[in-house]
Design an enzyme around this catalytic site. Structure first.
Site, PDB file in Angstrom:
ATOM      1  N   ARG A 181       1.234  -0.094   6.148  1.00 10.58           N
ATOM      2  CA  ARG A 181       0.443   0.264   5.062  1.00 10.58           C
ATOM      3  C   ARG A 181       0.670   1.636   4.864  1.00 10.58           C
ATOM      4  O   ARG A 181       0.598   2.308   3.630  1.00 10.58           O
ATOM      5  CB  ARG A 181      -1.194  -0.179   5.347  1.00 10.58           C
ATOM      6  CG  ARG A 181      -1.721  -1.353   5.201  1.00 10.58           C
ATOM      7  CD  ARG A 181      -1.609  -2.187   3.995  1.00 10.58           C
ATOM      8  NE  ARG A 181      -0.360  -2.728   3.486  1.00 10.58           N
ATOM      9  CZ  ARG A 181       0.353  -3.741   3.621  1.00 10.58           C
ATOM     10  NH1 ARG A 181      -0.256  -4.338   4.700  1.00 10.58           N
ATOM     11  NH2 ARG A 181       1.233  -4.340   3.264  1.00 10.58           N
ATOM     12  N   GLU A 190       3.788   2.023   3.214  1.00  9.47           N
ATOM     13  CA  GLU A 190       3.587   1.590   1.715  1.00  9.47           C
ATOM     14  C   GLU A 190       3.012   2.759   0.990  1.00  9.47           C
ATOM     15  O   GLU A 190       3.406   2.773   0.000  1.00  9.47           O
ATOM     16  CB  GLU A 190       2.765   0.238   1.726  1.00  9.47           C
ATOM     17  CG  GLU A 190       2.572  -0.217   0.303  1.00  9.47           C
ATOM     18  CD  GLU A 190       1.754  -1.531   0.462  1.00  9.47           C
ATOM     19  OE1 GLU A 190       2.146  -2.607  -0.363  1.00  9.47           O
ATOM     20  OE2 GLU A 190       0.555  -1.543   1.071  1.00  9.47           O
ATOM     21  N   SER A 231       3.423  21.368   6.614  1.00 10.17           N
ATOM     22  CA  SER A 231       3.854  21.445   7.937  1.00 10.17           C
ATOM     23  C   SER A 231       3.334  20.108   8.865  1.00 10.17           C
ATOM     24  O   SER A 231       2.025  19.844   8.543  1.00 10.17           O
ATOM     25  CB  SER A 231       3.317  22.618   8.700  1.00 10.17           C
ATOM     26  OG  SER A 231       3.452  22.618  10.137  1.00 10.17           O
TER      27      SER A 231
END
Length: 147
Positions: free
Chosen positions: A88, A91, A114
């Site tokens: 996920r 994605e 960062s």
């Protein structure tokens, strides 16, 4: 003995003893997110922190030393993650990555966020439709320099 074996021992002990990451983090004195990453082999502990973790997980002195070695970070076993939760995130970055990049650049200019000067907070957010996972990522903005 290697770092992966130490990580596997930590996970095994966590399961068998019912240890919570929050409890480990409190003993170490750092966030649950960072300490969990360290115990899973993604961060380096100092000697004092390694000793605390070692005591909680029954690690030998040699195993504690492995916790103090700079790890190879980003150690997912496959290029595209297969674990549903990690996928996920993959994605999310695939779908929203260009949007995140665009909005960060619009707000801050050309640079990066960062992951070294960084913090993360994961909390449960109660919701009548089903609890939500609230993840806050906070990284220092690092502008590209001209030279």
């Amino acid at each position: 003995m290697n770092r992966l074996e130490v990580t596997e021992k930590i996970i095994s002990t966590k399961v068998t003893k019912g240890i919570k990451w929050e409890a480990v983090a409190k003993k170490v004195g750092l966030s649950k997110e960072w300490v969990t990453a360290a115990c899973l082999g993604q961060m380096t502990l100092n000697a004092e922190q390694a000793k605390i973790v070692g005591k909680m997980f029954g690690l030998t002195v040699e195993e504690q030393k492995w916790l103090q070695v700079a790890p190879y970070k980003g150690s997912l076993p496959t290029l595209v993650p297969t674990d549903p939760l990690i996928y996920r995130w993959y994605e999310i970055v695939n779908v929203y990555g260009s949007t995140i990049k665009e909005l960060i650049h619009e707000e801050f200019g050309d640079g990066i966020m960062s992951a070294i000067d960084f913090s993360m907070d994961i909390v449960r957010q109660p919701d009548p439709k089903g609890d939500r996972v609230n993840v806050v990522l906070s990284g220092k903005f690092l502008p590209y320099k001209q030279y």
